[in-house]
Design a protein around this motif. Sequence first.
Motif, short mmCIF file in Angstrom:
data_model
loop_
_atom_site.label_atom_id
_atom_site.label_comp_id
_atom_site.label_asym_id
_atom_site.label_seq_id
_atom_site.Cartn_x
_atom_site.Cartn_y
_atom_site.Cartn_z
N GLU A 96 8.25 56.28 30.43
CA GLU A 96 7.35 55.87 31.51
C GLU A 96 6.65 54.56 31.17
N SER A 147 3.66 62.82 30.26
CA SER A 147 3.26 64.22 30.10
C SER A 147 4.15 64.99 29.13
N GLY A 183 4.90 64.09 26.18
CA GLY A 183 4.40 63.94 24.82
C GLY A 183 5.51 63.49 23.89
#
Length: 279
Positions: free
Chosen positions: A161, A198, A200
């Motif tokens: 991302e 999200s 991780g």
Amino acid sequence: MAIEDNPRSREQYGQELKRRREAAGLTQEELSQRVVMSRTHIAHIEAGRRRPDVEDARRLDLVLGAGGFFERFLPVLDGRRVAEHFAEALEFESKATEIREYAPKLVPGILQTPAYAREVLSSGASPKTPEERDELLVTRLERARILDNFHAPKVWMLLDEAVLRRKIGGAQLMCEQLRHIGALGESNRIRVHVLPFSVGYHALLEGFVSLMWFEDLPPIAYAEGLKSGRILELPSVVRACQVAYDHALGDALSHRKSLALIRSVAEDYQHEAQRTQHS
């Protein structure tokens, strides 16, 4: 001076390696152990199908007592300006039937728009003259032409991302860059998957990797770091890279959801650009 990298020059280079190896009384396996290269790689070099990198050439010189021959006459790419550590990967990229890349921070080269590529090449710690930058830009845009053929190579792009969120060259530039990626994905020329923040930690978080498959050669992996890169061809290592890629892909958004996120972030950049224009 290095000779031009064409099939004939690689054949000559490979023939000389075979001649000197046999003169030293070594099998390919014995030479591979001494120079810390796989036997398969030695065989491909001798057959003119592959070229060693600079460090490999230096070890060949040392083990075979070649007096620097293999480094001095290392075939190089003809007329194309690229980072030295990427030269061999660029050659393989042009021959691949399938490419799967993971990009942790920047848009991969073959997906870059001219404006994005120009911004990246104009930045960095090493200043470039306009002429040097333009030569590099031409090479980078030429790389993107492998996407002109709709059917080959098959291309999968796994993007962190951060690639979408890191603003390179301003909001309008990023909007156009992300819409370009989205258009390639929507046309099914590439498959694109985004690894959201999200998730991780994931299996490829440590750095860039490109996996390539070929019609008549074993698959390889290319891993890159700061001012460095390395072709990986040992089957166990390549397989480990493929497994890591598959694990990360399992954590990523689907192609459809990834395209939706790319469109959404592009729209955010568009709104930001409009606000900036009217402020």
